[in-house]
Design a protein around this motif. Structure first.
Motif, PDB file in Angstrom:
ATOM      1  N   ARG A 100     -14.209  87.789  58.720  1.00 61.85           N
ATOM      2  CA  ARG A 100     -14.342  89.208  59.024  1.00 61.85           C
ATOM      3  C   ARG A 100     -14.608  89.414  60.515  1.00 61.85           C
ATOM      4  O   ARG A 100     -13.992  90.266  61.161  1.00 61.85           O
ATOM      5  N   SER A 101     -15.479  88.601  61.100  1.00 58.65           N
ATOM      6  CA  SER A 101     -15.775  88.703  62.530  1.00 58.65           C
ATOM      7  C   SER A 101     -14.549  88.420  63.377  1.00 58.65           C
ATOM      8  O   SER A 101     -14.300  89.102  64.372  1.00 58.65           O
ATOM      9  N   ARG A 102     -13.786  87.416  62.997  1.00 57.32           N
ATOM     10  CA  ARG A 102     -12.571  87.090  63.757  1.00 57.32           C
ATOM     11  C   ARG A 102     -11.612  88.273  63.751  1.00 57.32           C
ATOM     12  O   ARG A 102     -11.051  88.641  64.786  1.00 57.32           O
ATOM     13  N   TYR A 103     -11.434  88.866  62.607  1.00 59.85           N
ATOM     14  CA  TYR A 103     -10.539  90.025  62.490  1.00 59.85           C
ATOM     15  C   TYR A 103     -10.983  91.149  63.425  1.00 59.85           C
ATOM     16  O   TYR A 103     -10.194  91.663  64.221  1.00 59.85           O
ATOM     17  N   TYR A 104     -12.243  91.533  63.332  1.00 59.28           N
ATOM     18  CA  TYR A 104     -12.715  92.664  64.129  1.00 59.28           C
ATOM     19  C   TYR A 104     -12.826  92.322  65.616  1.00 59.28           C
ATOM     20  O   TYR A 104     -12.620  93.192  66.466  1.00 59.28           O
ATOM     21  N   ASN A 105     -13.093  91.077  65.955  1.00 61.49           N
ATOM     22  CA  ASN A 105     -13.091  90.666  67.364  1.00 61.49           C
ATOM     23  C   ASN A 105     -11.680  90.747  67.938  1.00 61.49           C
ATOM     24  O   ASN A 105     -11.488  91.191  69.078  1.00 61.49           O
ATOM     25  N   LEU A 106     -10.686  90.324  67.159  1.00 65.71           N
ATOM     26  CA  LEU A 106      -9.300  90.424  67.622  1.00 65.71           C
ATOM     27  C   LEU A 106      -8.878  91.885  67.732  1.00 65.71           C
ATOM     28  O   LEU A 106      -8.179  92.258  68.674  1.00 65.71           O
ATOM     29  N   ALA A 107      -9.292  92.715  66.788  1.00 65.26           N
ATOM     30  CA  ALA A 107      -8.962  94.142  66.842  1.00 65.26           C
ATOM     31  C   ALA A 107      -9.534  94.771  68.111  1.00 65.26           C
ATOM     32  O   ALA A 107      -8.859  95.556  68.780  1.00 65.26           O
ATOM     33  N   ALA A 108     -10.769  94.439  68.439  1.00 66.48           N
ATOM     34  CA  ALA A 108     -11.399  94.976  69.649  1.00 66.48           C
ATOM     35  C   ALA A 108     -10.685  94.478  70.899  1.00 66.48           C
ATOM     36  O   ALA A 108     -10.479  95.247  71.854  1.00 66.48           O
ATOM     37  N   LYS A 109     -10.299  93.228  70.908  1.00 63.69           N
ATOM     38  CA  LYS A 109      -9.590  92.661  72.053  1.00 63.69           C
ATOM     39  C   LYS A 109      -8.242  93.363  72.256  1.00 63.69           C
ATOM     40  O   LYS A 109      -7.859  93.687  73.383  1.00 63.69           O
ATOM     41  N   ILE A 110      -7.554  93.613  71.167  1.00 61.59           N
ATOM     42  CA  ILE A 110      -6.269  94.302  71.239  1.00 61.59           C
ATOM     43  C   ILE A 110      -6.460  95.718  71.768  1.00 61.59           C
ATOM     44  O   ILE A 110      -5.704  96.191  72.615  1.00 61.59           O
ATOM     45  N   GLU A 111      -7.478  96.404  71.288  1.00 62.99           N
ATOM     46  CA  GLU A 111      -7.730  97.771  71.759  1.00 62.99           C
ATOM     47  C   GLU A 111      -8.070  97.792  73.251  1.00 62.99           C
ATOM     48  O   GLU A 111      -7.595  98.666  73.989  1.00 62.99           O
TER      49      GLU A 111
END
Length: 80
Positions: free
Chosen positions: A43-54
């Motif tokens: 879950r953390s990996r997903y949301y960390n990648l989402a934040a990085k993309i944003e």
């Protein structure tokens, strides 16, 4: 007790990407496939990648004056 941090291997990243496309945000199911990764790590990996993309999108908008930009990497992950 110290927390041990282990980076994601290339194989884990590839499998994570494939599973994300197949299963969406079912982090429990993904963590069951990635036997060495917990639900929270997935879950953390997903949301960390989402934040990085944003953050990347925001930087690109500033640099290119809000022109539409295609991100292959962003299209790969179903962030919503």
């Amino acid at each position: 007790m110290s927390k041990q941090v282990r980076n994601w291997s290339d194989e884990e990243c590839a499998l994570f990407s494939d599973l994300l496309l197949q299963l969406g945000k079912d982090f429990k199911a993904i963590s069951e496939y990635l036997q060495n990764r917990s639900y929270n790590q997935v879950r953390s990996r997903y949301y960390n990648l989402a934040a990085k993309i944003e953050r990347t999108r925001q930087k690109k908008r500033v640099v290119q004056n809000d022109q539409a930009i295609d991100f292959e990497f962003c299209d790969f992950y179903p962030f919503e």
